[in-house]
Design a protein around this motif. Sequence first.
Motif, PDB file in Angstrom:
ATOM      1  N   LEU B 200      -3.031  16.083  16.069  1.00  0.00           N
ATOM      2  CA  LEU B 200      -2.522  15.610  14.781  1.00  0.00           C
ATOM      3  C   LEU B 200      -2.181  14.120  14.836  1.00  0.00           C
ATOM      4  O   LEU B 200      -1.320  13.649  14.102  1.00  0.00           O
ATOM      5  CB  LEU B 200      -1.283  16.421  14.381  1.00  0.00           C
ATOM      6  CG  LEU B 200      -1.537  17.904  14.081  1.00  0.00           C
ATOM      7  CD1 LEU B 200      -0.249  18.602  13.723  1.00  0.00           C
ATOM      8  CD2 LEU B 200      -2.546  18.046  12.943  1.00  0.00           C
ATOM      9  N   ARG B 201      -2.854  13.379  15.718  1.00  0.00           N
ATOM     10  CA  ARG B 201      -2.571  11.944  15.797  1.00  0.00           C
ATOM     11  C   ARG B 201      -2.878  11.274  14.467  1.00  0.00           C
ATOM     12  O   ARG B 201      -3.811  11.652  13.776  1.00  0.00           O
ATOM     13  CB  ARG B 201      -3.407  11.300  16.898  1.00  0.00           C
ATOM     14  CG  ARG B 201      -2.613  11.114  18.171  1.00  0.00           C
ATOM     15  CD  ARG B 201      -3.310  10.160  19.111  1.00  0.00           C
ATOM     16  NE  ARG B 201      -3.071   8.788  18.721  1.00  0.00           N
ATOM     17  CZ  ARG B 201      -3.549   7.761  19.413  1.00  0.00           C
ATOM     18  NH1 ARG B 201      -4.297   7.958  20.473  1.00  0.00           N
ATOM     19  NH2 ARG B 201      -3.292   6.532  19.016  1.00  0.00           N
ATOM     20  N   GLY B 202      -2.072  10.262  14.145  1.00  0.00           N
ATOM     21  CA  GLY B 202      -2.308   9.519  12.912  1.00  0.00           C
ATOM     22  C   GLY B 202      -1.842  10.246  11.676  1.00  0.00           C
ATOM     23  O   GLY B 202      -2.207   9.904  10.555  1.00  0.00           O
ATOM     24  N   SER B 203      -1.030  11.294  11.853  1.00  0.00           N
ATOM     25  CA  SER B 203      -0.527  12.009  10.677  1.00  0.00           C
ATOM     26  C   SER B 203       0.983  11.808  10.546  1.00  0.00           C
ATOM     27  O   SER B 203       1.653  11.395  11.489  1.00  0.00           O
ATOM     28  CB  SER B 203      -0.832  13.498  10.811  1.00  0.00           C
ATOM     29  OG  SER B 203      -0.056  14.043  11.855  1.00  0.00           O
ATOM     30  N   ALA B 204       1.470  12.072   9.363  1.00  0.00           N
ATOM     31  CA  ALA B 204       2.911  12.001   9.124  1.00  0.00           C
ATOM     32  C   ALA B 204       3.334  13.300   8.451  1.00  0.00           C
ATOM     33  O   ALA B 204       2.530  13.963   7.797  1.00  0.00           O
ATOM     34  CB  ALA B 204       3.242  10.812   8.223  1.00  0.00           C
ATOM     35  N   TRP B 205       4.587  13.659   8.648  1.00  0.00           N
ATOM     36  CA  TRP B 205       5.096  14.857   7.993  1.00  0.00           C
ATOM     37  C   TRP B 205       5.676  14.532   6.643  1.00  0.00           C
ATOM     38  O   TRP B 205       5.810  15.371   5.781  1.00  0.00           O
ATOM     39  CB  TRP B 205       6.228  15.454   8.820  1.00  0.00           C
ATOM     40  CG  TRP B 205       5.741  16.349   9.872  1.00  0.00           C
ATOM     41  CD1 TRP B 205       4.443  16.519  10.245  1.00  0.00           C
ATOM     42  CD2 TRP B 205       6.530  17.184  10.678  1.00  0.00           C
ATOM     43  NE1 TRP B 205       4.388  17.423  11.247  1.00  0.00           N
ATOM     44  CE2 TRP B 205       5.654  17.859  11.540  1.00  0.00           C
ATOM     45  CE3 TRP B 205       7.888  17.438  10.772  1.00  0.00           C
ATOM     46  CZ2 TRP B 205       6.096  18.767  12.480  1.00  0.00           C
ATOM     47  CZ3 TRP B 205       8.323  18.341  11.702  1.00  0.00           C
ATOM     48  CH2 TRP B 205       7.437  19.004  12.550  1.00  0.00           C
ATOM     49  N   GLN B 206       6.106  13.287   6.541  1.00  0.00           N
ATOM     50  CA  GLN B 206       6.892  12.943   5.374  1.00  0.00           C
ATOM     51  C   GLN B 206       6.914  11.427   5.246  1.00  0.00           C
ATOM     52  O   GLN B 206       6.835  10.726   6.251  1.00  0.00           O
ATOM     53  CB  GLN B 206       8.324  13.452   5.609  1.00  0.00           C
ATOM     54  CG  GLN B 206       9.197  13.437   4.406  1.00  0.00           C
ATOM     55  CD  GLN B 206      10.536  14.096   4.702  1.00  0.00           C
ATOM     56  OE1 GLN B 206      11.062  13.995   5.812  1.00  0.00           O
ATOM     57  NE2 GLN B 206      11.102  14.755   3.710  1.00  0.00           N
ATOM     58  N   PHE B 207       6.995  10.943   4.013  1.00  0.00           N
ATOM     59  CA  PHE B 207       7.227   9.519   3.797  1.00  0.00           C
ATOM     60  C   PHE B 207       8.539   9.361   3.060  1.00  0.00           C
ATOM     61  O   PHE B 207       8.856  10.149   2.168  1.00  0.00           O
ATOM     62  CB  PHE B 207       6.103   8.897   2.951  1.00  0.00           C
ATOM     63  CG  PHE B 207       4.768   8.923   3.636  1.00  0.00           C
ATOM     64  CD1 PHE B 207       4.451   7.964   4.587  1.00  0.00           C
ATOM     65  CD2 PHE B 207       3.848   9.909   3.344  1.00  0.00           C
ATOM     66  CE1 PHE B 207       3.225   8.004   5.233  1.00  0.00           C
ATOM     67  CE2 PHE B 207       2.626   9.956   3.986  1.00  0.00           C
ATOM     68  CZ  PHE B 207       2.311   8.998   4.938  1.00  0.00           C
ATOM     69  N   PHE B 208       9.298   8.344   3.441  1.00  0.00           N
ATOM     70  CA  PHE B 208      10.490   7.973   2.675  1.00  0.00           C
ATOM     71  C   PHE B 208      10.145   6.722   1.888  1.00  0.00           C
ATOM     72  O   PHE B 208       9.621   5.767   2.450  1.00  0.00           O
ATOM     73  CB  PHE B 208      11.664   7.681   3.600  1.00  0.00           C
ATOM     74  CG  PHE B 208      12.123   8.889   4.358  1.00  0.00           C
ATOM     75  CD1 PHE B 208      12.670   9.974   3.678  1.00  0.00           C
ATOM     76  CD2 PHE B 208      12.006   8.951   5.733  1.00  0.00           C
ATOM     77  CE1 PHE B 208      13.095  11.093   4.372  1.00  0.00           C
ATOM     78  CE2 PHE B 208      12.432  10.072   6.436  1.00  0.00           C
ATOM     79  CZ  PHE B 208      12.982  11.144   5.757  1.00  0.00           C
ATOM     80  N   VAL B 209      10.428   6.749   0.606  1.00  0.00           N
ATOM     81  CA  VAL B 209      10.042   5.636  -0.259  1.00  0.00           C
ATOM     82  C   VAL B 209      11.285   5.079  -0.925  1.00  0.00           C
ATOM     83  O   VAL B 209      12.044   5.823  -1.545  1.00  0.00           O
ATOM     84  CB  VAL B 209       9.036   6.117  -1.334  1.00  0.00           C
ATOM     85  CG1 VAL B 209       8.619   4.965  -2.224  1.00  0.00           C
ATOM     86  CG2 VAL B 209       7.833   6.776  -0.691  1.00  0.00           C
TER      87      VAL B 209
END
Lengths: 389, 383
Positions: B200-209
């Motif tokens: 799962l390299r290069g993935s994110a679980w969540q973004f904070f904006v």
Amino acid sequence: MLALSQIAAVTMMNLRAIPQRAGASAVIVIGMACVVGVTLSVLSLSEGFMTAIRDVVPKDAVVVMSQGARFPQARFISRDNALTIIDAPGISKTAEGKPRAYGDFYAGVPMTKRGDGFTTFVSLIGQTQAAIASNPDMKIVEGRSFQPGLHELLVGRAAQQQFVGLDVGTTIPLPQGDWSIVGTYTSINALAESALIGDAETLMSAFQRPVFATVQVRVEGAQGFDRLSAEIAANPTLTVNVRWLRDIAAEQAEQLNSLLRFVGLTLGIIMGAGAVFGALNTMYSAVSTRQREIATLRAIGFGPAPVVISVLVESLALALIGAFVGAAIAWLAFNGNVHTVGGALFELRVNRALITLGIGMATMVGFLGGLLPAVRAARAPVIDALRTR
Amino acid sequence: MKFTPLIWAGLWRKRMRTVLTIVSLMIAFVLFGLLTTVDEGFRRTVAVARLNELSVNARFGTVPVPYAYREEIARIPGVTAVSGRAGLFGFYQDRKNFVWVMAADEDYFAVRDQFAPSPTLIAELHRSPQAAFATAALAKKHGWKAGDRISIEASTVRKDGSRNWEFDILGIIDNRDNPGLDETLVTNYRYIDEERGDGLRGSAWQFFVRIVDPAQSVAISRRIVDMYTSSSAPVQAASDRVVTERGLSSLGNVTLFLDLVIAAVFFMLLFLTGTAITQSVRERVPEFAVLQIFGFSPGGVAAVVIAETAFQCLLGAALGLAAAAAIAPLVLGAARLPMQPVMPWSVAISGMAAALGVTLLTALPALWRLARVSPIMALSRLA
């Protein structure tokens, strides 16, 4: 014999006079009703949840999942591992002799709740046709089952009732387009009714996630469980845990349940203490208005015991009436109410155990609230009491 | 002032009754204090949750989102900073010691400014791969301090096949919005991303904006969702405030329930106090008549009754609220509710206001009874 008839006579006289002191007597009844009503309402949540877990989770259901998979996101079992697990000993067999163990897929679908309009994740479970065919707990009550390869889903009746847009015939957006809901199922296991179910392989390819989340197993009793666990522990290629489904459900319920119990009992104890003081007040004033009457009884030869007992019986009777009123209110308002916690749906229960608890509380309050006034009434000097007005 | 001895004598005429009334009021206000503290705590949790901070998650929970979304979201007008994060679920030493490891990128502290380590520390975190900040609560739980090296066994496998992830504690931080309660280990996104062996390299679980205008939170959330609706990794977005409200609503309607219990407590209290006071007045109707014959106006007599009632209610409330404040840390701590276990002053103030309300409501029936009896009739009953 004389003592008994004295007790009966004084007690009856006393109880018959309650309507004359209606206002003060109502303090005990209403106070106790509030205490029991509030306590039982809180505990009915906890009782309902535990009942759901104890009674409806299948006794032979076992879940195999990757170690440390505390959250659904972290659950995965490769196809190879799943095949190894399904071949392990201890698993019960279908009529055709196939093991009742099936890999499943798991995802969450954001759905809008009826009522408050919040978004909550509904479990989307991918199962094989064989798994559904071998599950006696599940019944399709509307429409039909899904077909493998097609974008079709079954919805649990509880989920359907709770969320907007899950009726048969509607579609919901999932990866690779819209999926239609083709049927509704019910389950004896109410906790399993708050989900969407589709074909495991079709869902895995749509979500591009070619692994199982867990393997769901039915074992051959406790011995089967032990044999399965031993086999899996001995296999170095498997880093999975074997656990009873009921234990997992109980663990998930534990935090909420202990909070509810704590809140219910704390409220019960503090409000109960308040009710004791209210009862003391009422019984002291009841005794003081009857001072002359009691003194007269004593003067004509009644002993102190009938007096004490008559006062205690009065306060116990009032507290018990209050407890029944409170329990009735809690029962009418909450028993059978459907409540959801974390997506799981269950019925609140005001059962015999809780009503017994309410009666126990009333007995305590009635006894504590009546004892001191009763003793005071019996010990008041007869001559002084007769002079009072 | 000159009535004080009169009121005092009236109060202690039946000592037992007055003491019992005050004690039951006190108990009711202990409950009032505790329940209102919990109620306020839940409301406060929602109120501090931010509207100008959005979180963006994979729409279906399990599909990770490409980290590259970060750049695209950052280009939306009104967005000031975007941070992507990954994470680990793991445990420290024993399976019971669950630890949540948050893998934060360079912009994390710019978005989530409730954690405020110094800029030098932040720079240091991103320079040294294994560095991590522990929140005060987590550090206290496991006895960690800056400089310690700890090992977390996580469910995410590493490139070399092991599940042990090592971290050097760089410093202890705390969440200003929720001091002493947040349990998180914050580490470097690049370290986790480089080292992970689960494909799962290069993935994110969540973004904070972080956005400029809180009023735009719904519009920008919708825009982010729309951007990826037809992609292979759709997302959902919501402000912190909405996420918190949703979390509380999953507990059922807690605040409504608390309000119902408070109402039941007050109903019981009103009835109890009201009965005691009415009875005490009824017994003294002839005495009040004597007062009127000596020249007290009906208003003066009413004032005496109200003062007696107020004394009992206010004293009981003050004692009860003080007791609630004293035991709040104990009780709320034991219930492990996600809030500060301290009774705020606002609760004491609303409690005393409620006591005044109880005074008026309970004195009324007594006054009513008094007003219906003329002094002459009352005196004739004295004879």
